[in-house]
Design a protein around this motif. Structure first.
Motif, PDB file in Angstrom:
ATOM      1  N   ARG B   8       0.780  -1.232   0.027  1.00 33.10           N
ATOM      2  CA  ARG B   8       0.012   0.185  -0.099  1.00 33.10           C
ATOM      3  C   ARG B   8       1.089   1.018  -0.064  1.00 33.10           C
ATOM      4  NH1 ARG B   8      -5.253  -1.593   1.709  1.00 33.10           N
ATOM      5  NH2 ARG B   8      -5.440  -4.013   2.732  1.00 33.10           N
ATOM      6  N   ARG B   9       0.221   1.913  -0.284  1.00 34.44           N
ATOM      7  CA  ARG B   9       0.749   3.772  -0.243  1.00 34.44           C
ATOM      8  C   ARG B   9       1.241   3.820   1.336  1.00 34.44           C
ATOM      9  NH1 ARG B   9       2.673   4.160  -4.282  1.00 34.44           N
ATOM     10  NH2 ARG B   9       2.447   5.416  -6.066  1.00 34.44           N
ATOM     11  N   SER B  10       0.401   3.880   1.982  1.00 36.43           N
ATOM     12  CA  SER B  10       0.949   4.541   3.458  1.00 36.43           C
ATOM     13  C   SER B  10       1.629   3.530   4.534  1.00 36.43           C
ATOM     14  CB  SER B  10      -0.403   3.816   3.919  1.00 36.43           C
ATOM     15  OG  SER B  10      -0.785   2.792   4.464  1.00 36.43           O
ATOM     16  N   ASP B  11       2.220   2.590   3.621  1.00 33.71           N
ATOM     17  CA  ASP B  11       3.487   1.550   4.221  1.00 33.71           C
ATOM     18  C   ASP B  11       4.746   2.256   4.301  1.00 33.71           C
ATOM     19  OD1 ASP B  11       1.831  -0.363   3.899  1.00 33.71           O
ATOM     20  OD2 ASP B  11       2.859  -1.687   2.325  1.00 33.71           O
ATOM     21  N   ALA B  12       4.705   3.518   3.841  1.00 33.74           N
ATOM     22  CA  ALA B  12       6.172   4.188   4.478  1.00 33.74           C
ATOM     23  C   ALA B  12       5.497   4.824   5.484  1.00 33.74           C
ATOM     24  CB  ALA B  12       6.396   4.394   3.074  1.00 33.74           C
ATOM     25  N   THR B  13       4.922   5.190   5.999  1.00 41.33           N
ATOM     26  CA  THR B  13       3.768   6.324   6.929  1.00 41.33           C
ATOM     27  C   THR B  13       3.698   5.352   8.339  1.00 41.33           C
ATOM     28  OG1 THR B  13       2.816   7.815   5.665  1.00 41.33           O
ATOM     29  CG2 THR B  13       2.152   7.349   7.850  1.00 41.33           C
ATOM     30  N   ILE B  17       6.037   5.252  11.453  1.00 40.83           N
ATOM     31  CA  ILE B  17       5.347   5.729  13.428  1.00 40.83           C
ATOM     32  C   ILE B  17       5.899   4.307  13.691  1.00 40.83           C
ATOM     33  CG2 ILE B  17       3.536   4.853  14.326  1.00 40.83           C
ATOM     34  CD1 ILE B  17       1.797   5.801  12.167  1.00 40.83           C
ATOM     35  N   LEU B  18       6.159   2.920  12.505  1.00 40.27           N
ATOM     36  CA  LEU B  18       7.240   1.973  14.081  1.00 40.27           C
ATOM     37  C   LEU B  18       8.117   2.336  14.667  1.00 40.27           C
ATOM     38  CD1 LEU B  18       5.155  -1.562  11.785  1.00 40.27           C
ATOM     39  CD2 LEU B  18       5.247  -0.315  14.354  1.00 40.27           C
ATOM     40  N   ALA B  39       4.345  10.346  17.539  1.00 38.22           N
ATOM     41  CA  ALA B  39       3.606  10.876  16.059  1.00 38.22           C
ATOM     42  C   ALA B  39       4.762  12.184  15.252  1.00 38.22           C
ATOM     43  CB  ALA B  39       2.155  11.891  16.765  1.00 38.22           C
ATOM     44  N   ALA B  40       5.137  12.694  17.012  1.00 41.36           N
ATOM     45  CA  ALA B  40       5.930  14.003  16.744  1.00 41.36           C
ATOM     46  C   ALA B  40       6.976  13.159  15.594  1.00 41.36           C
ATOM     47  CB  ALA B  40       6.139  14.984  17.485  1.00 41.36           C
ATOM     48  N   ASP B  41       7.995  12.659  16.870  1.00 41.05           N
ATOM     49  CA  ASP B  41       8.936  11.636  16.199  1.00 41.05           C
ATOM     50  C   ASP B  41       8.465  10.999  14.491  1.00 41.05           C
ATOM     51  OD1 ASP B  41      10.041  12.608  18.634  1.00 41.05           O
ATOM     52  OD2 ASP B  41      10.430  10.009  18.814  1.00 41.05           O
ATOM     53  N   ALA B  42       8.333  11.230  14.111  1.00 45.56           N
ATOM     54  CA  ALA B  42       7.150  10.463  12.749  1.00 45.56           C
ATOM     55  C   ALA B  42       7.187  11.833  12.155  1.00 45.56           C
ATOM     56  CB  ALA B  42       6.539   9.269  12.870  1.00 45.56           C
ATOM     57  N   SER B  43       6.793  12.629  12.580  1.00 51.34           N
ATOM     58  CA  SER B  43       6.533  14.135  11.398  1.00 51.34           C
ATOM     59  C   SER B  43       5.243  14.062  11.459  1.00 51.34           C
ATOM     60  CB  SER B  43       7.133  14.563  10.640  1.00 51.34           C
ATOM     61  OG  SER B  43       8.433  14.419  11.389  1.00 51.34           O
ATOM     62  N   MET B  48      -3.084  10.180  13.958  1.00 53.28           N
ATOM     63  CA  MET B  48      -3.319   8.579  12.396  1.00 53.28           C
ATOM     64  C   MET B  48      -2.769   7.629  12.948  1.00 53.28           C
ATOM     65  SD  MET B  48      -3.599  10.538   9.957  1.00 53.28           S
ATOM     66  CE  MET B  48      -3.291   8.937   8.243  1.00 53.28           C
ATOM     67  N   VAL B  49      -1.532   8.045  14.161  1.00 56.36           N
ATOM     68  CA  VAL B  49      -1.550   5.908  15.212  1.00 56.36           C
ATOM     69  C   VAL B  49      -2.501   6.215  15.102  1.00 56.36           C
ATOM     70  CG1 VAL B  49       0.324   5.895  16.830  1.00 56.36           C
ATOM     71  CG2 VAL B  49       0.666   7.584  15.894  1.00 56.36           C
ATOM     72  N   MET B  50      -3.247   5.896  15.844  1.00 61.99           N
ATOM     73  CA  MET B  50      -5.030   5.662  16.208  1.00 61.99           C
ATOM     74  C   MET B  50      -5.182   5.075  14.740  1.00 61.99           C
ATOM     75  SD  MET B  50      -4.682   6.170  19.569  1.00 61.99           S
ATOM     76  CE  MET B  50      -5.928   5.750  20.098  1.00 61.99           C
TER      77      MET B  50
END
Lengths: 187, 187
Positions: B8-13, B17-18, B39-43, B48-50
């Motif tokens: 998926r496109r969102s795999d990078a996001t 997060i991980l 979340a802040a660390d991952a910009s 979105m994390v939830m």
DNA sequence: GTCTATAATTCGATAGAC
DNA sequence: GTCTATCGAATTATAGAC
């Protein structure tokens, strides 16, 4: 600091709080152990805990006050230091929540971690220094890896096989390890 | 479960997060590591994390997914198992936040502790079983006390003398210990 | 997919009556 | 000394606009 004079009436209350605090810190760690829960365990009002100890950090500092209580080892023959140390550590951990509280808190709480570092440096360092003048620090550190590893797996993580071992077996297995770390020639 | 099909496109996001989650859990432990900080660390936005992981527990479960990656030890001569294991463990711990995150969280988080127990039972147990059919569980437990003790003192508590040792020295000191726990006759 | 706003808790700490 | 009431901050989690 304060205990030299007259025993205050409130010392019983104080002691009850400290006992409850040790149990909670040992069981739940620093952040999960709440002042409310500690007060409830001690059958006391949460506000009293604050009055007696000021804040949570000071309460923890008072509850985790302790030492390794290493016996005088200067008379122990060098070749028996492993057995004596292993025996002492195993018996020191059991039946006292203080050390478990400190270990559990030290993992997430910087102040607790610093105290743990001091503890092993000040109390285990000299023992190693007497037996091995050159690389005493490293040897004391190695002893810490094994003794704290036992505490971690047996009392905190509670790995089943480690919990299942009886004290005698643990001592027999660990004694040669500690002996080697302290007296064997550097590999 | 979900990764078998199309990337998926969102795999990078998700991966970002991980990574941030592992760093925070490793550095701060389970309760001090906040979703906001991760979340802040991952910009990225905390919401979105939830959305990606549902809740904090599931996020941790995903971030702490890992194994010991023990190599195939069936070809290793019995008398070299200590060196091979010591070398593997030292190198496995370094440069990967996952295991530190799991260890730190396991001290206060029951679910993480259970995973730690499974990990050593399932992956270290078989190794011990091959070398010592009778008391394999106890021997695997002993190996856990020493290897986790090293991880605790070096990466979590950061005892100065343990941090100061280089990998080679650690391996030379620990290898005979692990060797004895796995192959020496019961004391 | 992304973000704002906010609900719902929980906790440490304080103020003040008695 | 003891307790009630509560503040203020932080956190997880949700609802919903865009």
């Amino acid at each position: 600091m304060e205990s030299a004079d007259k025993p205050r009436r409130s010392d019983a209350t104080r002691a009850a709080i400290l006992t409850a605090a040790r149990e909670r810190f040992a069981a739940d760690g620093y952040e999960r152990a709440t002042i409310r829960a500690i007060a409830a365990d001690a059958s006391i009002d949460p506000a009293m805990v604050m009055r007696y100890f000021g804040n949570k950090e000071k309460l923890f500092a008072a509850a985790a006050e302790f030492n390794l209580r290493l016996p005088d080892l200067s008379d122990v023959p060098a070749e028996q230091i492993g057995v004596v140390l292993a025996t002492h550590f195993v018996e020191r951990w059991e039946g006292d929540d203080t050390l478990r509280a400190l270990l559990r808190a030290a993992v997430t709480h910087p102040v607790a971690a610093e105290r743990m570092r001091q503890l092993f440096a000040e109390q285990l360092g000299p023992v190693a220094a007497r037996l091995a003048p050159t690389d005493a620090a490293a040897r004391a550190g190695l002893v810490a890896t094994q003794t704290l590893g036992l505490a971690l797996t047996r009392y905190v993580l509670e790995l089943p096989p480690v919990v299942a071992m009886d004290r005698g077996a643990i001592i027999k297995w660990l004694a040669p390890t500690l002996q080697r770390y302290l007296t064997a020639p550097s590999p």
